[in-house]
Design an enzyme around this catalytic site. Sequence first.
Site, PDB file in Angstrom:
ATOM      1  N   GLU A   4      61.520  27.898  -6.802  1.00 56.68           N
ATOM      2  CA  GLU A   4      61.791  29.638  -6.116  1.00 56.68           C
ATOM      3  C   GLU A   4      61.035  30.268  -6.692  1.00 56.68           C
ATOM      4  O   GLU A   4      62.119  30.521  -8.141  1.00 56.68           O
ATOM      5  CB  GLU A   4      63.249  29.940  -5.764  1.00 56.68           C
ATOM      6  CG  GLU A   4      63.193  30.735  -4.916  1.00 56.68           C
ATOM      7  CD  GLU A   4      65.071  31.785  -5.087  1.00 56.68           C
ATOM      8  OE1 GLU A   4      64.862  32.590  -3.561  1.00 56.68           O
ATOM      9  OE2 GLU A   4      65.464  31.196  -5.639  1.00 56.68           O
TER      10      GLU A   4
ATOM     11  N   ASP B 127      66.267  26.301  -7.047  1.00 58.39           N
ATOM     12  CA  ASP B 127      67.066  27.527  -7.117  1.00 58.39           C
ATOM     13  C   ASP B 127      66.218  28.852  -7.570  1.00 58.39           C
ATOM     14  O   ASP B 127      66.596  28.402  -9.451  1.00 58.39           O
ATOM     15  CB  ASP B 127      67.715  27.858  -6.455  1.00 58.39           C
ATOM     16  CG  ASP B 127      68.973  29.434  -6.555  1.00 58.39           C
ATOM     17  OD1 ASP B 127      68.606  29.257  -5.224  1.00 58.39           O
ATOM     18  OD2 ASP B 127      69.471  29.092  -6.956  1.00 58.39           O
TER      19      ASP B 127
END
Length: 499
Positions: free
Chosen positions: A245, A209
């Site tokens: 990401e 993330d």
Amino acid sequence: MRKFLSGILSLLLLMGLLPAAYAEEPALGVTYEIFVASFQDSDGDGIGDLQGIIDRLDYLQSLGVRQIWLMPIHPSPSYHKYDVLDYYAVDPSYGTLDDFDRLTAACKERGIRVILDLVLNHSSSSHPWFLAACDDKFFSRTGKTTDWYVFYPEEGNARHKISGCSWWYEGQFGSHMPDFNLDSESLRAEFAKIITFWQSHGVGGFRLDAVTSYYTGANASTADFLRFVCETAKANDPDCYLVGEAWTDEATILTLYESGIDSLFNFPASDSTGRFVKAALAGKSSTVASAQADWNARIRAVSPASVDAPFVSNHDMARARGMLRSKVPNEKAAALLYLLMPGVPTVYYGEELGMSGSGSDENKRLPMVWSSDAATQCKAPAAADQAQRLTDGVAEQDSDPDSLLNWYRQLIALRNLAPELTRGEMTALDGGNDAICAYTVTDAGSTVAIISNVSQKDTLTVSLDVLRGAELLGGIGGAAFADGTANLPPLSGIIVRLP
């Protein structure tokens, strides 16, 4: 760095936390992203859970996906769970660690790997690590976790005051998410333990993330940390798949590929402004092939073992349905393009049905529509202020051969016939018409050609020298192939293997 990593892994082995060997992971293919709370409830509390995913594995297998990516499953004070309280546990609303073990075991039996969302940029402000670090700052002492977070003696951008003392901490995403100090060697050792722990429970990959926030604006440091994470995971399991990401521009993404990470999501090609949606709406896709071939070549030049991760939408974006004007033919056209691209494509749960959702994040994470009967669905996130526009769910679309669901099934099945698409080298072809997306993909001496027609009204014929003598692997949308010529009705495509 390598000496440091070797020391960590040796320590883990001595502690009995590092398994001697891992079973070979299932082959990579299409990833399916799941927000657990909105997927399937198994115990009647209205909240999706791990047992619910187990109960729906027949459905996931029918889609043909090879990976499921679970958004964070750890204990958290928030509904989305990106502010973690305990990295070694499962949120009680989702189930138990035993449930997770059953899920990974059941997935492996079906050739599906489990990818876990791993949040290493920040924790919850209620995490015991952070509370202890704040106490240490308040009492001017040094403890185990004091250097695990970023503290400052003065105010500044994205800094939040510790109550009762003159120290501030960094939290790029808000005061409830304090940022980790990723330079801390003891914190990195803890992260190595976390990675190893979940791999020992059957995890075959990690979605990382918010990687651009690891060291905001310092791409070399971010790439170095990504390299540490990748080396740690692959030292345990060489087949472990890591995808990051990096919601940023192409140049930055390419810099981060220097870490050697398997994939970074292709954000520039996604969303309403990306090439897949724009091509689907215009009915013109010839430039998609050249653009994707160029992008794949640039990735390969930086990191030869890395592959693209194309997608259209995810949990932070408006649903693909809205981008594509709520018209099934447009949704089919976009899927025809991105699901046959080289790399590891990702489908966001419900995209294959045409689910709606825009505005607040909660609206983008509405319950999976299993049928038109609302009783089969989970409760919506509390702050959601939109109703689901889709009425026909899995039950209704399952029996309709022309449904969006069955289009996705056919496309993914077609893709699975060509293993070259995972790691192969892409070369664009001139299909002779703006509506034709044509290219070859070569891996380990084997080459396939993909020819797709995204026009919604014209039947097109494509005859290329490269197709002579090719073997038809499969097609979709009524496409046919004979004697080196593809006959492509509106919204159709083929994959052939070249001699």
